[in-house]
Design a protein around this motif. Sequence first.
Motif, mmCIF file in Angstrom:
data_model
loop_
_atom_site.group_PDB
_atom_site.id
_atom_site.type_symbol
_atom_site.label_atom_id
_atom_site.label_comp_id
_atom_site.label_asym_id
_atom_site.label_seq_id
_atom_site.Cartn_x
_atom_site.Cartn_y
_atom_site.Cartn_z
ATOM 1 N N SER A 58 0.821 -1.208 0.000
ATOM 2 C CA SER A 58 0.000 0.000 0.000
ATOM 3 C C SER A 58 0.856 1.259 0.000
ATOM 4 N N ARG A 59 0.298 2.312 -0.512
ATOM 5 C CA ARG A 59 0.987 3.589 -0.642
ATOM 6 C C ARG A 59 1.386 4.123 0.730
ATOM 7 N N VAL A 60 2.655 4.503 0.864
ATOM 8 C CA VAL A 60 3.161 5.137 2.086
ATOM 9 C C VAL A 60 3.324 6.614 1.792
ATOM 10 N N CYS A 61 2.572 7.430 2.500
ATOM 11 C CA CYS A 61 2.573 8.869 2.224
ATOM 12 C C CYS A 61 3.390 9.633 3.262
ATOM 13 N N GLU A 62 4.208 10.563 2.775
ATOM 14 C CA GLU A 62 4.814 11.533 3.667
ATOM 15 C C GLU A 62 3.738 12.544 4.049
ATOM 16 N N GLU A 63 4.017 13.343 5.081
ATOM 17 C CA GLU A 63 3.007 14.279 5.574
ATOM 18 C C GLU A 63 2.503 15.194 4.473
ATOM 19 N N GLN A 64 3.438 15.709 3.638
ATOM 20 C CA GLN A 64 3.011 16.627 2.579
ATOM 21 C C GLN A 64 2.311 15.917 1.432
ATOM 22 N N GLY A 65 2.342 14.570 1.451
ATOM 23 C CA GLY A 65 1.679 13.819 0.397
ATOM 24 C C GLY A 65 0.276 13.384 0.750
ATOM 25 N N GLU A 66 -0.172 13.694 1.969
ATOM 26 C CA GLU A 66 -1.522 13.320 2.376
ATOM 27 C C GLU A 66 -2.563 14.053 1.529
ATOM 28 N N GLY A 67 -3.636 13.361 1.224
ATOM 29 C CA GLY A 67 -4.735 13.983 0.492
ATOM 30 C C GLY A 67 -4.539 14.054 -1.007
ATOM 31 N N ARG A 68 -3.497 13.391 -1.528
ATOM 32 C CA ARG A 68 -3.268 13.428 -2.966
ATOM 33 C C ARG A 68 -4.052 12.351 -3.701
ATOM 34 N N VAL A 69 -4.445 11.294 -2.985
ATOM 35 C CA VAL A 69 -5.205 10.211 -3.602
ATOM 36 C C VAL A 69 -6.417 9.910 -2.744
ATOM 37 N N GLY A 70 -7.297 9.046 -3.255
ATOM 38 C CA GLY A 70 -8.531 8.737 -2.543
ATOM 39 C C GLY A 70 -9.687 9.517 -3.135
ATOM 40 N N VAL A 71 -10.735 9.670 -2.356
ATOM 41 C CA VAL A 71 -11.942 10.358 -2.814
ATOM 42 C C VAL A 71 -11.815 11.838 -2.494
ATOM 43 N N LEU A 72 -11.928 12.674 -3.519
ATOM 44 C CA LEU A 72 -11.661 14.101 -3.400
ATOM 45 C C LEU A 72 -12.810 14.920 -3.974
ATOM 46 N N CYS A 73 -13.030 16.077 -3.374
ATOM 47 C CA CYS A 73 -13.994 17.037 -3.929
ATOM 48 C C CYS A 73 -13.366 17.673 -5.163
ATOM 49 N N LEU A 74 -14.047 17.597 -6.279
ATOM 50 C CA LEU A 74 -13.521 18.084 -7.548
ATOM 51 C C LEU A 74 -13.099 19.552 -7.468
ATOM 52 N N GLU A 75 -13.996 20.395 -6.986
ATOM 53 C CA GLU A 75 -13.700 21.832 -6.941
ATOM 54 C C GLU A 75 -12.566 22.138 -5.977
ATOM 55 N N ASP A 76 -12.546 21.441 -4.823
ATOM 56 C CA ASP A 76 -11.470 21.673 -3.865
ATOM 57 C C ASP A 76 -10.129 21.195 -4.405
ATOM 58 N N PHE A 77 -10.149 20.137 -5.201
ATOM 59 C CA PHE A 77 -8.915 19.637 -5.800
ATOM 60 C C PHE A 77 -8.279 20.717 -6.666
ATOM 61 N N TYR A 78 -9.070 21.289 -7.561
ATOM 62 C CA TYR A 78 -8.530 22.337 -8.431
ATOM 63 C C TYR A 78 -8.195 23.603 -7.646
ATOM 64 N N SER A 79 -9.025 23.936 -6.682
ATOM 65 C CA SER A 79 -8.768 25.123 -5.879
ATOM 66 C C SER A 79 -7.458 25.000 -5.110
ATOM 67 N N GLY A 80 -7.161 23.800 -4.620
ATOM 68 C CA GLY A 80 -5.926 23.596 -3.878
ATOM 69 C C GLY A 80 -4.689 23.773 -4.729
ATOM 70 N N ILE A 81 -4.812 23.571 -6.027
ATOM 71 C CA ILE A 81 -3.680 23.720 -6.940
ATOM 72 C C ILE A 81 -3.635 25.118 -7.552
#
Length: 315
Positions: A90-113
């Motif tokens: 399974s994927r091992v995430c560093e702290e800054q890598g949290e929230g990059r995969v899984g179920v995401l809100c579409l608008e929040d995904f783009y807004s975060g970038i």
Amino acid sequence: MQGLELAQKYYEAYGRAMIAQKFPQIADQTAAGLVGAGSECLGFDDEISMDHDYGPSFCIWLPREIYAQYGAQMQAAYEALPQEFMGFSSRVCEEQGEGRVGVLCLEDFYSGILGYGRAPVTDQEWLTVSEDSLATAVSGRVFDDRLGRFSAIRDELMRYYPRKVWIRRLVQSLAKAAQSGQYNYARAMKRGERIAAELALSEFVRESMKVVYLLNKCYAPYDKWMRRGMRELSVGAEIGDMLDLLYTIPDPKAAWEGVSPHDYVYNLNTEDGRILIIEAVCNIIVQELNAQGLSDHQDNFLQNHLQTVLEKENT
């Protein structure tokens, strides 16, 4: 195996069926893929990259109204998928890598970038988004998008900058490359200010690479991968090899010993091999500006092309 390939195989083995079987009522409103930050989304990951943020995983994007109702349930179903796949744990995430995969809100995904839950609209909005953020937003791969809302934003971004924004970005990088490489580097070396000279050289490398990306109408990724990405470009890719040479030249300190404040004011210190490479890079850039109809000057000093290029905003 590179991360994008692993992600798509994992989704096709488990993700698509999970969505269809457990969430049939919203299956046609989901998008899935792997997009965002990380070398795997750029396709540049290798064995070194596998020590973090690597493993079978993917993204599911839901519109805000759907995410609010089903996001938590779908995330639980996602986390229940097999944790090992094709020999990878399974994927091992560093702290800054949290929230990059899984179920995401579409608008929040783009807004975060991007800072916007959609593609920029006005020139000013485009100018507020960094180029590496735009590269992040169009990275990776979309596996499924029946609704099309996620891909519509992505497609708008991939159409590239509006012309006026493109020209302004290009002029900005041309100006910085000229100031740092063709002006500040030599003056710092004459003064014996080696740290200032190295900083000027680094800025020249960065900005000349950005110019190459801009001339290819391709967003430049963040610094770590900018040089690597140049191998995929068609225009000016040889500049990357020339920039590599800057870091193979022996210490140029001796070329500047005994130089007076009045030496090399209107000519070049060709004893410093870095100067020769800087000018060769600028010459290729000038020839490409000419080829694209952005300038008709042959002057090698990039600064002298800025006004001509800027006048092409509305052509």
